[in-house]
Motif scaffolding. Structure first.
Motif, PDB file in Angstrom:
ATOM      1  N   GLU A 170       0.865  -1.178   0.000  1.00 27.39           N
ATOM      2  CA  GLU A 170       0.000   0.000   0.000  1.00 27.39           C
ATOM      3  C   GLU A 170       0.897   1.223   0.000  1.00 27.39           C
ATOM      4  OE1 GLU A 170      -4.120  -0.006   1.634  1.00 27.39           O
ATOM      5  OE2 GLU A 170      -3.256  -1.452   3.028  1.00 27.39           O
ATOM      6  N   LEU A 171       0.622   2.111  -0.948  1.00 28.66           N
ATOM      7  CA  LEU A 171       1.395   3.335  -1.099  1.00 28.66           C
ATOM      8  C   LEU A 171       0.465   4.528  -0.909  1.00 28.66           C
ATOM      9  CD1 LEU A 171       3.266   2.299  -4.397  1.00 28.66           C
ATOM     10  CD2 LEU A 171       4.089   2.009  -2.062  1.00 28.66           C
ATOM     11  N   ARG A 207       4.010  18.131  -5.670  1.00 33.03           N
ATOM     12  CA  ARG A 207       3.859  16.693  -5.466  1.00 33.03           C
ATOM     13  C   ARG A 207       4.885  16.195  -4.455  1.00 33.03           C
ATOM     14  NH1 ARG A 207       4.948  13.487 -10.620  1.00 33.03           N
ATOM     15  NH2 ARG A 207       6.828  12.589  -9.738  1.00 33.03           N
ATOM     16  N   TYR A 208       4.409  15.593  -3.401  1.00 28.08           N
ATOM     17  CA  TYR A 208       5.303  14.985  -2.419  1.00 28.08           C
ATOM     18  C   TYR A 208       5.730  13.605  -2.920  1.00 28.08           C
ATOM     19  CZ  TYR A 208       4.125  18.702   0.842  1.00 28.08           C
ATOM     20  OH  TYR A 208       4.000  19.924   1.440  1.00 28.08           O
ATOM     21  N   PRO A 209       6.794  13.057  -2.343  1.00 29.00           N
ATOM     22  CA  PRO A 209       7.208  11.719  -2.796  1.00 29.00           C
ATOM     23  C   PRO A 209       6.185  10.648  -2.422  1.00 29.00           C
ATOM     24  CG  PRO A 209       8.695  12.568  -1.080  1.00 29.00           C
ATOM     25  CD  PRO A 209       7.728  13.649  -1.368  1.00 29.00           C
ATOM     26  N   VAL A 210       6.180   9.587  -3.191  1.00 35.85           N
ATOM     27  CA  VAL A 210       5.305   8.451  -2.874  1.00 35.85           C
ATOM     28  C   VAL A 210       5.868   7.741  -1.650  1.00 35.85           C
ATOM     29  CG1 VAL A 210       4.427   6.239  -3.734  1.00 35.85           C
ATOM     30  CG2 VAL A 210       4.640   8.195  -5.281  1.00 35.85           C
ATOM     31  N   VAL A 211       4.989   7.381  -0.739  1.00 37.50           N
ATOM     32  CA  VAL A 211       5.419   6.669   0.471  1.00 37.50           C
ATOM     33  C   VAL A 211       4.787   5.287   0.507  1.00 37.50           C
ATOM     34  CG1 VAL A 211       5.701   8.799   1.783  1.00 37.50           C
ATOM     35  CG2 VAL A 211       3.507   7.583   1.890  1.00 37.50           C
ATOM     36  N   GLU A 212       5.425   4.398   1.265  1.00 41.58           N
ATOM     37  CA  GLU A 212       4.827   3.088   1.519  1.00 41.58           C
ATOM     38  C   GLU A 212       4.265   3.122   2.929  1.00 41.58           C
ATOM     39  OE1 GLU A 212       7.558  -0.178   0.985  1.00 41.58           O
ATOM     40  OE2 GLU A 212       6.195  -1.595   1.988  1.00 41.58           O
ATOM     41  N   TRP A 213       3.135   2.476   3.145  1.00 41.79           N
ATOM     42  CA  TRP A 213       2.591   2.468   4.507  1.00 41.79           C
ATOM     43  C   TRP A 213       2.025   1.110   4.858  1.00 41.79           C
ATOM     44  CZ3 TRP A 213      -2.807   2.171   5.561  1.00 41.79           C
ATOM     45  CH2 TRP A 213      -3.635   2.273   4.433  1.00 41.79           C
ATOM     46  N   PHE A 270     -10.006  21.884  -7.543  1.00 49.00           N
ATOM     47  CA  PHE A 270      -9.653  21.576  -6.160  1.00 49.00           C
ATOM     48  C   PHE A 270      -8.474  22.437  -5.721  1.00 49.00           C
ATOM     49  CE2 PHE A 270      -7.335  19.581  -2.799  1.00 49.00           C
ATOM     50  CZ  PHE A 270      -8.317  19.123  -1.962  1.00 49.00           C
ATOM     51  N   HIS A 271      -8.609  23.096  -4.555  1.00 52.05           N
ATOM     52  CA  HIS A 271      -7.489  23.850  -3.983  1.00 52.05           C
ATOM     53  C   HIS A 271      -7.224  23.352  -2.578  1.00 52.05           C
ATOM     54  CE1 HIS A 271      -9.006  27.220  -6.798  1.00 52.05           C
ATOM     55  NE2 HIS A 271      -8.183  26.399  -7.422  1.00 52.05           N
ATOM     56  N   GLY A 272      -5.967  23.039  -2.298  1.00 47.10           N
ATOM     57  CA  GLY A 272      -5.601  22.538  -0.977  1.00 47.10           C
ATOM     58  C   GLY A 272      -4.753  21.287  -1.135  1.00 47.10           C
ATOM     59  N   VAL A 273      -4.610  20.540  -0.032  1.00 45.70           N
ATOM     60  CA  VAL A 273      -3.878  19.275  -0.105  1.00 45.70           C
ATOM     61  C   VAL A 273      -4.872  18.150  -0.344  1.00 45.70           C
ATOM     62  CG1 VAL A 273      -2.601  17.571   1.284  1.00 45.70           C
ATOM     63  CG2 VAL A 273      -1.809  19.940   1.187  1.00 45.70           C
ATOM     64  N   ILE A 274      -4.482  17.230  -1.187  1.00 47.42           N
ATOM     65  CA  ILE A 274      -5.303  16.062  -1.493  1.00 47.42           C
ATOM     66  C   ILE A 274      -4.374  14.844  -1.475  1.00 47.42           C
ATOM     67  CG2 ILE A 274      -5.076  16.444  -4.008  1.00 47.42           C
ATOM     68  CD1 ILE A 274      -8.008  15.399  -4.246  1.00 47.42           C
ATOM     69  N   ALA A 275      -4.847  13.757  -0.852  1.00 48.73           N
ATOM     70  CA  ALA A 275      -4.006  12.560  -0.740  1.00 48.73           C
ATOM     71  C   ALA A 275      -4.667  11.392  -1.457  1.00 48.73           C
ATOM     72  CB  ALA A 275      -3.797  12.211   0.730  1.00 48.73           C
ATOM     73  N   PHE A 276      -3.828  10.551  -2.039  1.00 49.76           N
ATOM     74  CA  PHE A 276      -4.321   9.356  -2.736  1.00 49.76           C
ATOM     75  C   PHE A 276      -3.716   8.124  -2.076  1.00 49.76           C
ATOM     76  CE2 PHE A 276      -4.526  12.816  -5.734  1.00 49.76           C
ATOM     77  CZ  PHE A 276      -5.741  12.620  -6.380  1.00 49.76           C
ATOM     78  N   GLU A 277      -4.565   7.169  -1.731  1.00 47.09           N
ATOM     79  CA  GLU A 277      -4.081   5.871  -1.248  1.00 47.09           C
ATOM     80  C   GLU A 277      -4.031   4.940  -2.455  1.00 47.09           C
ATOM     81  OE1 GLU A 277      -6.402   4.468   2.076  1.00 47.09           O
ATOM     82  OE2 GLU A 277      -6.122   6.346   3.144  1.00 47.09           O
ATOM     83  N   ILE A 278      -2.933   4.189  -2.557  1.00 47.68           N
ATOM     84  CA  ILE A 278      -2.651   3.423  -3.774  1.00 47.68           C
ATOM     85  C   ILE A 278      -2.424   1.949  -3.438  1.00 47.68           C
ATOM     86  CG2 ILE A 278      -1.003   3.186  -5.701  1.00 47.68           C
ATOM     87  CD1 ILE A 278      -0.185   6.177  -5.070  1.00 47.68           C
ATOM     88  N   PHE A 279      -2.945   1.048  -4.274  1.00 53.61           N
ATOM     89  CA  PHE A 279      -2.569  -0.365  -4.202  1.00 53.61           C
ATOM     90  C   PHE A 279      -1.546  -0.626  -5.292  1.00 53.61           C
ATOM     91  CE2 PHE A 279      -7.168  -1.576  -2.876  1.00 53.61           C
ATOM     92  CZ  PHE A 279      -6.873  -1.338  -1.541  1.00 53.61           C
ATOM     93  N   GLU A 280      -0.424  -1.217  -4.915  1.00 47.41           N
ATOM     94  CA  GLU A 280       0.521  -1.658  -5.938  1.00 47.41           C
ATOM     95  C   GLU A 280       0.262  -3.136  -6.175  1.00 47.41           C
ATOM     96  OE1 GLU A 280       4.977  -0.637  -6.525  1.00 47.41           O
ATOM     97  OE2 GLU A 280       4.857  -2.411  -5.260  1.00 47.41           O
ATOM     98  N   ILE A 311      -5.754   3.413  -7.690  1.00 46.35           N
ATOM     99  CA  ILE A 311      -6.045   4.351  -6.601  1.00 46.35           C
ATOM    100  C   ILE A 311      -7.152   3.723  -5.755  1.00 46.35           C
ATOM    101  CG2 ILE A 311      -6.941   6.643  -5.990  1.00 46.35           C
ATOM    102  CD1 ILE A 311      -4.096   6.700  -7.203  1.00 46.35           C
ATOM    103  N   ASN A 312      -6.870   3.508  -4.486  1.00 46.07           N
ATOM    104  CA  ASN A 312      -7.883   2.930  -3.604  1.00 46.07           C
ATOM    105  C   ASN A 312      -8.808   3.991  -3.040  1.00 46.07           C
ATOM    106  OD1 ASN A 312      -9.298   1.257  -1.761  1.00 46.07           O
ATOM    107  ND2 ASN A 312      -7.946   1.963  -0.134  1.00 46.07           N
ATOM    108  N   GLU A 313      -8.237   5.105  -2.641  1.00 37.51           N
ATOM    109  CA  GLU A 313      -9.063   6.090  -1.947  1.00 37.51           C
ATOM    110  C   GLU A 313      -8.505   7.485  -2.139  1.00 37.51           C
ATOM    111  OE1 GLU A 313      -9.158   5.489   2.295  1.00 37.51           O
ATOM    112  OE2 GLU A 313     -11.002   6.650   2.477  1.00 37.51           O
TER     113      GLU A 313
END
Ligand SMILES: Nc1ncnc2c1ncn2[C@@H]1O[C@H](COP(=O)(O)OP(=O)(O)OP(=O)(O)O)[C@@H](O)[C@H]1O
Ligand SMILES: [Mg+2]
Length: 375
Positions: free
Chosen positions: A190-191, A205-211, A246-256, A269-271
């Motif tokens: 999950e990224l 764009r911030y770096p992609v993270v693993e969680w 859209f203005h502001g921060v937006i986050a995407f949860e990702i399935f690899e 994109i999961n969420e």
């Protein structure tokens, strides 16, 4: 800095708390509206306003005292927010209509499809029969998700056997229309990734993270993720955000997903979370422009850097779940602690987090693992 300096935040949780702290640092006056003076964000500002965010007259009073309003949760009533704006002239960013669209898992999925963003196959559900049909068509498993108000796995049900199915129907069959059904994705990792978008067409764009999740709650984040940069999907997301409002921060949860599995897409994109996100807390220590300051800059239409500089090659964050500790016990030379000031400890509740920097995400995570033994 612009003339708009008074920022109003609806809600008083830890996301609001970190917005307040980071907002004061860049010279803004941070106002909070929440129920209790003991709320995490209420504790850190003298501009706290008692109120219920669903009450129009209280909302309008609050709107009059600030230049712009933002949120820490997408679950807000679009009409109430729009009425408060009409009554006072104070805008809400991100735009309430978009918040509403992204806070419902069905319309969020439609937004992904409309923007040609890959996501797990899904159906809208009218009744238990629809769920049965979808499960028949996806014997590998399905996931039922509550359309609204789901978080931290509350409202997410994974169905992998007919026993799971029968149990879900017995408990939720009557209110099946409150859910969407989605194919179960046997993901590898999950990224997540966050973007900040302003009205000048700039996207940070911030770096992609693993969680990693524990009981559906984020336990840790590390990054930058291996193989997580430069993919076509990131560029595609950036373009979609540039086109949008859209203005502001937006986050995407990702399935690899592993190459050569049932789907040809490498990432789904999961969420979508239209706000600052747990997966971006590391930015406070790891970047000069953290997600909270970037969010405030974006809604004020101030310039954004294109990519944030990282203070170190790697970073990690660990959520302190259901735990509390006396500050005096916390002498940890290589980690930064953030307590949220919550008075009541409940199992699994997000009470705070710790962050470390290191030569790599793994090296930073190792420091955190050592540190959490002390909690
Ligand atoms: N289609 C799927 N296939 C496999 N696992 C899934 C699927 N959808 C969700 N999950 C698992 O359940 C977790 C929670 O799902 P999701 O993020 O959609 O809901 P949530 O409760 O809203 O979480 P959040 O707190 O991030 O808002 C995911 O992080 C993932 O581990
Ligand atoms: Mg999630």
């Amino acid at each position: 800095m612009t003339t708009a300096k008074r920022i109003g935040i609806l809600g008083g949780g830890q996301l609001a708390r970190m917005l307040v702290i980071e907002g004061f640092k860049i010279g803004l006056e941070m106002h909070v509206m929440s129920r209790h003076s003991t709320d995490p964000a209420a504790q850190v500002t003298r501009y706290w306003h008692e109120g219920d965010v669903s009450n129009l007259s209280q909302l309008a009073e609050f709107f009059k005292k600030v230049d712009i309003v933002t949120i820490e949760s997408e679950f807000m009533d679009e009409n109430t927010l729009s009425q408060a704006t009409r009554a006072t002239g104070t805008a809400v960013e991100p735009h309430p209509q978009l918040l509403s669209q992204l806070s419902d898992r069905l319309t969020q999925k439609q937004w992904l499809v409309d923007n040609k963003i890959p996501t797990a196959p899904f159906v809208a559900v009218r009744n238990a029969e629809d769920v049965r049909d979808f499960f028949k068509g996806h014997p590998g498993g399905i996931v039922l998700k509550k359309r609204r108000f789901g978080y931290d796995g509350y409202g997410t049900f994974i169905i992998r056997s007919s026993r799971d199915f029968d149990q879900w129907i017995a408990e939720n069959g009557q209110k099946a229309a409150d859910f969407i059904a989605e194919e179960f994705i046997p993901f590898k990792r999950e990224l997540a990734v966050q973007f900040a978008v302003n009205g000048r067409g700039e996207v940070l764009r911030y770096p992609v993270v693993e969680w990693k999740a524990q009981n559906s709650r984020c336990l840790w984040v590390k990054g930058p993720a291996r193989g997580g940069s430069g993919t076509k999907l990131l560029l595609h997301l950036e373009k979609a955000l540039k086109r949008g409002v859209f203005h502001g921060v937006i986050a995407f949860e990702i399935f690899e997903i592993g190459a050569g599995k049932t789907h040809s897409k490498h990432w789904f994109i999961n969420e979508v979370a239209p706000r600052v996100h747990n997966s971006g807390h590391y930015t406070i220590e790891a970047t000069p422009t953290n997600q909270f300051q970037a969010h405030l800059r974006a809604i004020l239409n101030l310039p954004l850097p294109k990519t944030p500089k990282l203070w170190s090659p790697g970073f990690a964050m660990w959520n302190l779940l259901g735990t509390s500790s006396d500050v005096s016990d916390d002498f940890l030379p290589e980690v930064q602690i953030h307590w949220y000031g919550k008075t009541e400890v409940r199992p699994g509740r997000k009470m705070g987090h710790i962050t470390a920097l290191g030569a790599s995400g793994d090296a930073a995570l190792k420091k955190l693992k050592k540190a959490i033994k002390g909690f």
